[in-house]
Design a protein around this motif. Structure first.
Motif, mmCIF file in Angstrom:
data_model
loop_
_atom_site.group_PDB
_atom_site.id
_atom_site.type_symbol
_atom_site.label_atom_id
_atom_site.label_comp_id
_atom_site.label_asym_id
_atom_site.label_seq_id
_atom_site.Cartn_x
_atom_site.Cartn_y
_atom_site.Cartn_z
ATOM 1 N N GLU A 21 0.832 -1.173 -0.059
ATOM 2 C CA GLU A 21 -0.145 -0.025 -0.052
ATOM 3 C C GLU A 21 0.935 1.345 0.118
ATOM 4 O O GLU A 21 0.681 2.138 -0.808
ATOM 5 N N ASN A 22 1.841 1.415 0.917
ATOM 6 C CA ASN A 22 2.746 2.495 0.949
ATOM 7 C C ASN A 22 3.366 2.752 -0.463
ATOM 8 O O ASN A 22 3.694 3.807 -0.708
ATOM 9 N N LYS A 23 4.036 1.619 -0.902
ATOM 10 C CA LYS A 23 4.858 1.849 -1.881
ATOM 11 C C LYS A 23 4.044 2.237 -3.219
ATOM 12 O O LYS A 23 4.471 2.959 -4.233
ATOM 13 N N ILE A 50 -22.273 -5.265 -0.903
ATOM 14 C CA ILE A 50 -20.801 -5.641 -0.998
ATOM 15 C C ILE A 50 -19.999 -5.687 0.184
ATOM 16 O O ILE A 50 -19.929 -4.438 0.474
ATOM 17 N N THR A 51 -19.379 -6.511 0.394
ATOM 18 C CA THR A 51 -18.636 -6.715 1.571
ATOM 19 C C THR A 51 -17.500 -5.482 1.645
ATOM 20 O O THR A 51 -16.487 -5.760 0.490
ATOM 21 N N ASP A 52 -17.589 -4.600 2.206
ATOM 22 C CA ASP A 52 -16.404 -3.407 1.915
ATOM 23 C C ASP A 52 -14.735 -4.155 2.312
ATOM 24 O O ASP A 52 -14.859 -4.966 3.378
ATOM 25 N N ARG A 53 -13.971 -3.858 1.761
ATOM 26 C CA ARG A 53 -12.597 -4.353 1.844
ATOM 27 C C ARG A 53 -11.936 -3.478 2.562
ATOM 28 O O ARG A 53 -11.923 -2.382 2.291
ATOM 29 N N ASN A 54 -11.167 -3.790 3.667
ATOM 30 C CA ASN A 54 -10.629 -3.153 4.623
ATOM 31 C C ASN A 54 -9.164 -2.607 3.877
ATOM 32 O O ASN A 54 -8.183 -3.535 3.574
ATOM 33 N N THR A 55 -9.099 -1.435 3.430
ATOM 34 C CA THR A 55 -7.774 -0.705 2.766
ATOM 35 C C THR A 55 -7.868 0.645 3.031
ATOM 36 O O THR A 55 -8.610 1.120 3.496
ATOM 37 N N THR A 56 -6.404 0.805 3.127
ATOM 38 C CA THR A 56 -6.278 2.330 3.265
ATOM 39 C C THR A 56 -5.218 2.879 2.241
ATOM 40 O O THR A 56 -4.510 4.082 2.365
ATOM 41 N N LEU A 57 -5.329 2.282 1.103
ATOM 42 C CA LEU A 57 -4.726 2.776 -0.181
ATOM 43 C C LEU A 57 -5.078 4.121 -0.648
ATOM 44 O O LEU A 57 -4.288 5.122 -0.840
ATOM 45 N N ALA A 58 -6.300 4.361 -0.605
ATOM 46 C CA ALA A 58 -6.973 5.663 -1.344
ATOM 47 C C ALA A 58 -6.563 6.923 -0.159
ATOM 48 O O ALA A 58 -5.904 7.722 -0.857
ATOM 49 N N PRO A 59 -6.714 6.863 1.040
ATOM 50 C CA PRO A 59 -6.120 8.020 1.794
ATOM 51 C C PRO A 59 -4.612 7.861 1.641
ATOM 52 O O PRO A 59 -4.055 9.251 1.782
ATOM 53 N N LYS A 60 -4.083 6.894 1.570
ATOM 54 C CA LYS A 60 -2.403 6.911 1.629
ATOM 55 C C LYS A 60 -2.126 7.766 0.104
ATOM 56 O O LYS A 60 -1.263 8.494 0.243
ATOM 57 N N ILE A 61 -2.654 7.392 -0.947
ATOM 58 C CA ILE A 61 -2.212 8.134 -2.135
ATOM 59 C C ILE A 61 -2.751 9.575 -2.209
ATOM 60 O O ILE A 61 -2.037 10.394 -2.382
ATOM 61 N N ASN A 62 -3.918 9.816 -1.311
ATOM 62 C CA ASN A 62 -4.582 11.316 -1.369
ATOM 63 C C ASN A 62 -3.719 12.058 -0.546
ATOM 64 O O ASN A 62 -3.479 13.302 -0.742
ATOM 65 N N ASN A 63 -3.265 11.633 0.514
ATOM 66 C CA ASN A 63 -2.354 12.228 1.404
ATOM 67 C C ASN A 63 -0.843 12.828 0.657
ATOM 68 O O ASN A 63 -0.442 13.875 1.023
ATOM 69 N N ARG A 64 -0.628 11.883 -0.077
ATOM 70 C CA ARG A 64 0.679 12.257 -0.804
ATOM 71 C C ARG A 64 0.716 12.982 -2.067
ATOM 72 O O ARG A 64 1.436 13.839 -2.425
ATOM 73 N N MET A 99 -9.570 -6.528 -12.061
ATOM 74 C CA MET A 99 -9.016 -7.881 -11.534
ATOM 75 C C MET A 99 -7.547 -7.751 -10.925
ATOM 76 O O MET A 99 -7.273 -8.699 -10.198
ATOM 77 N N VAL A 100 -6.976 -6.655 -10.972
ATOM 78 C CA VAL A 100 -5.667 -6.464 -10.558
ATOM 79 C C VAL A 100 -5.696 -6.209 -9.023
ATOM 80 O O VAL A 100 -6.136 -5.364 -8.571
ATOM 81 N N ASP A 101 -4.931 -7.359 -8.341
ATOM 82 C CA ASP A 101 -4.674 -7.013 -6.900
ATOM 83 C C ASP A 101 -3.575 -6.237 -6.539
ATOM 84 O O ASP A 101 -3.102 -5.504 -7.039
ATOM 85 N N LEU A 102 -3.472 -5.931 -5.071
ATOM 86 C CA LEU A 102 -2.585 -5.043 -4.575
ATOM 87 C C LEU A 102 -1.111 -5.569 -4.758
ATOM 88 O O LEU A 102 -0.449 -4.544 -5.339
ATOM 89 N N HIS A 103 -0.739 -6.865 -4.670
ATOM 90 C CA HIS A 103 0.359 -7.153 -4.971
ATOM 91 C C HIS A 103 0.744 -6.823 -6.441
ATOM 92 O O HIS A 103 2.004 -6.365 -6.823
ATOM 93 N N MET A 104 0.035 -7.255 -7.429
ATOM 94 C CA MET A 104 0.425 -6.977 -8.907
ATOM 95 C C MET A 104 0.442 -5.392 -9.294
ATOM 96 O O MET A 104 1.394 -5.246 -9.973
ATOM 97 N N THR A 105 -0.424 -4.601 -8.527
ATOM 98 C CA THR A 105 -0.286 -3.195 -8.909
ATOM 99 C C THR A 105 0.962 -2.833 -8.405
ATOM 100 O O THR A 105 1.777 -1.914 -8.840
ATOM 101 N N TYR A 106 1.522 -3.214 -7.118
ATOM 102 C CA TYR A 106 2.781 -2.616 -6.467
ATOM 103 C C TYR A 106 3.913 -3.221 -7.540
ATOM 104 O O TYR A 106 4.645 -2.323 -7.873
ATOM 105 N N SER A 107 3.823 -4.418 -7.905
ATOM 106 C CA SER A 107 4.946 -4.938 -8.945
ATOM 107 C C SER A 107 5.062 -4.286 -10.185
ATOM 108 O O SER A 107 6.140 -3.836 -10.526
#
Length: 752
Positions: free
Chosen positions: A291-293, A719-733, A432-440
């Motif tokens: 997420e941070n990367k 839809i079950t919300d997925r626990n993520t903090t990617l959006a605020p981490k991007i937004n803060n930067r 379809m692209v998950d967290l790990h593949m986006t990071y990669s």
């Protein structure tokens, strides 16, 4: 640690295996010639072959088919004691790097006890034998040691419930220390990702590990965290939830009760090792890093000022040229999307079917080539099917994300240290692209590059952790959502009804059209029968197996993919003396079968979810480890022009693909889609699932089943919300990017 196990009185029988009746992975039923008697035996046995001499230890049992039978608890290969037996063993397939010629030379030098000598002295005793260099000597000695050492370890660990297959993996990791390491801390098994915590708990109880052992509590925390994240797609779990779930699992059938304090203490022991804790959120360490990367890379890409300032007048001219050449008029949102792709270095394009995403992409590629003719453009997608479709529609080479990054068993070739040389990256099917593949992907993209992410945010999210496309849209990254449905798309009932479903409205079918049907069936057995009949009817109308997708929400049940596959195989590709077939466990593969690949095999050019046709089942000649010719069984498949050959140990990588789950269908389409609908699938009935299934159909969509089930799904948008903090981490930067750009020193730039 002393291991307290019940000792049994076992019968010992020595002989030669004469016939293998049944062999599935590590389980065997076979016959043994012991003196003048032939006996049948069964058990969890690994690696034994016909004509091998073995000693079996077990109990006599009565079998309804074989009568008196030996149930094997332990077994061993006797170490060869004669020249003849040593020669036979050393030239067998068990010893890598040693053929018949080398085996004869070894026995001539070392004598009757050649094998024992090699086990004791290793490669040193092979020094000086003609034709056996250092590398080959090491290989021979290692094989001999592993054959007998591994056999003993398997025998010892089988007693406490560790399968031979898992023992081999442990041996590869820990070698001679496998037994001592495992008996000291059996919870290391959970680190192998091959066995669940409850199963390891059973093994630990047999060994006598304390229920309050720190090893047990820490393993349970990691297991619960990982399971919850992968089951629900979360990137973190609230600390209170993790503690409660862990205590529940630890205290299930436990003789000693774990409390909150002991779990909390273990959580903080694990911090910075396997988990990260931040503001009451517990992340698997790698998810926190991803997420941070991702946020960091998006920020770097957005802030970077390229040396090419885009002349807006020139951009307008090229957009007009594209419209004239293609005899079309682009909508305002489409033009805005094209301009945004050149205005910002990271852009997200989203929209439902029929809103013109493909047209926008083609226009962007056209304009980019005119502006930067020497730049490299990369097109990629998550699956082989999606990348092939992207290539067909854009007339530009497209790869899977894995192939783009140079995936191998050792990881990705391209990363932050070895970045890709492309200047513009277009990544399709981002839902379809998950967290790990986006990071990669982002790690391999250099600053100064442009990135266009494309996807339908209303489709199912990625199978693995994260909800990246939604998070990117929520983060403040520049984005355009196409909303207008174009005239041609409006004529399709599939598209118009998909939009209705997406808004929570029931479908409306015009019987005068032939592109969408709902066949009412109330009984699950009737739903299954009609699904089979419908698939057969389309074959009779001239469609091929590749043209038809039967999509089910679930794998189990009579209208799940497993049972439907068996029945569809019987009807669409029945047994024939003219077709070869082979049984693998409970599966039957037949020439002409439609199959699905289950894992990524970049070296073979086939990826998880790809669908192909079996073209050949039989034998082929190949070279073994000793470079001697041998015949092996193979299955050969065609994946839209890509031929893939599977040896026997690779057959587990495919399964019948007449019917697949809706999740597995993402990224692909077919002319005909048939979807059984039943309240039996209640747990899976959700709006985005049905919407995703519907949008796989290109020409004809057929629902078969209960209208009540379809309406339940349409009304269920919880839809079950997925626990993520990617959006605020991007937004803060990125919130101060405008100010950052204004403060940049002026540099000389060329105007395109």
């Amino acid at each position: 640690m002393n291991v307290q196990l019940e000792q049994e009185e076992l019968v010992a029988v020595k002989g030669v295996i004469t016939n293998i009746i049944f062999h599935k992975e590590d389980y065997m039923i076979a016959t043994l010639q012991a003196d003048d008697n032939e006996i049948t035996f069964k058990g969890t046995i690994f690696g034994l072959e016909k004509d091998e001499e073995v000693t079996l230890k077990g109990n006599w049992v009565e079998h309804h088919q074989y009568g008196k039978q030996l149930e094997v608890k332990k077994w061993e290969r006797p170490i060869p004691q004669t020249k003849e037996k040593a020669l036979a063993y050393l030239s067998s397939k068990f010893v890598k790097g040693c053929g018949k010629v080398q085996a004869k030379k070894i026995v001539e030098k070392l004598g009757d006890n050649a094998v024992q000598t090699i086990m004791r002295e290793q490669e040193k005793c092979l020094k000086g034998i003609k034709g056996i260099g250092e590398k080959k000597a090491i290989s021979i000695a290692k094989s001999v040691k592993e054959t007998y050492e591994l056999q003993n370890i398997i025998s010892e660990l089988t007693v406490i419930g560790v399968s031979p297959d898992l023992t081999i993996k442990l041996y590869q990791e820990y070698g001679s220390n496998t037994v001592s390491i495992l008996k000291n801390n059996p919870y290391k098994l959970t680190e192998m990702k091959m066995i669940s915590f409850p199963k390891v708990d059973e093994i630990a109880q047999r060994i006598g590990i304390s229920p309050l052992s720190g090893f047990r509590i820490e393993a349970c925390i990691n297991y619960v965290l990982t399971e919850m994240c992968f089951k629900f797609g979360h990137c973190f779990i609230p600390e209170t939830d993790l503690i409660q779930q862990t205590i529940t699992m630890l205290n299930h059938n436990a003789t000693e009760i774990a409390d909150t304090q002991s779990v909390l203490q273990s959580i903080y022991t694990l911090e910075d090792n396997t988990i990260i804790i931040e503001e009451g959120k517990v992340y698997p360490k790698n998810f926190y890093i991803y997420e941070n990367k991702i946020a960091e890379r998006v920020n770097i890409l957005l802030k970077y000022k390229t040396n090419h300032a885009i002349n807006e007048q020139r951009l307008d001219e090229l957009i007009k040229t594209y419209q004239l050449q293609n005899n079309m008029i682009l909508a305002k949102d489409q033009i805005r999307a094209i301009k945004e792709a050149f205005k910002s270095n990271v852009v997200v394009l989203t929209g439902n079917p029929g809103t013109g995403k493909t047209t926008v992409v083609k226009a962007i590629i056209f304009v980019y080539r005119k502006l930067f003719p020497n730049d490299l453009i990369s097109l990629s997608a998550p699956t082989g099917r999606a990348s092939r479709k992207l290539q067909e529609t854009t007339n530009h080479e497209a790869l899977t994300n894995h192939r783009l990054l140079g995936y191998s068993k050792d990881g990705f070739e391209y990363n932050h240290e070895n970045q890709l040389s492309h200047n513009f990256f277009i990544v399709d099917e981002m839902s379809m692209v998950d967290l790990h593949m986006t990071y990669s992907l982002l790690q391999a993209i250099s600053k100064g590059s442009r990135v266009l992410f494309i996807g339908d945010v209303d489709q199912l999210p990625s199978v693995n952790a994260g909800n990246v496309l939604k998070d990117l849209l929520d983060s403040g990254v520049p984005n355009v959502r196409l909303k207008e449905i174009f005239r041609q798309a409006k004529e399709s009932q599939i598209i118009t009804n998909a939009h209705r479903v997406n808004k929570g409205n029931s479908i409306i079918i015009d019987d005068s059209k032939d592109d969408m049907y709902f066949i009412n069936q109330q009984n699950n057995s009737n739903i299954a029968d009609m699904t089979i009949k419908s698939a057969l009817r389309f074959i009779e109308l001239g469609y091929s197996l590749s043209d038809i997708l039967v999509l089910s929400p679930m794998r189990k049940g009579i209208i799940g993919t497993i049972e439907l596959n068996k029945r569809l195989q019987e009807v669409l590709n029945p047994f024939s003396f003219n077709k070869s077939e082979i049984r693998y466990g409970e599966k039957v593969f037949r020439e002409g079968d439609k199959v699905m690949q289950l894992i990524n095999r970049v070296n073979k050019g086939v990826f998880n979810g790809d669908i192909g046709i079996i073209t050949y089942i039989g034998k082929t000649t190949t070279l073994d480890e000793n470079e001697e010719k041998i015949e092996v069984d193979i299955i050969q498949c065609d994946y839209q022009g890509v031929t893939v050959t599977y040896k026997k140990d690779e057959w587990k990588e495919i399964e019948l693909g007449y019917s697949i789950t809706i999740h597995k269908s993402q990224g692909g389409q077919a002319p005909i889609v048939i979807i059984p609908m039943s309240t039996a699938h209640y747990i899976m009935l959700a709006r985005n699932l049905v919407y995703t299934g519907m949008t796989r159909a290109e020409s004809v969509l057929v629902f078969i089943g209960q209208s009540k089930a379809l309406n339940i799904a349409i009304s269920n948008n919880k839809i079950t919300d997925r626990n993520t903090t990617l959006a605020p981490k991007i937004n803060n930067r990125i919130k101060n990017i405008t100010e950052f750009r204004i403060s940049l020193p002026q540099t000389t730039s060329s105007v395109v």
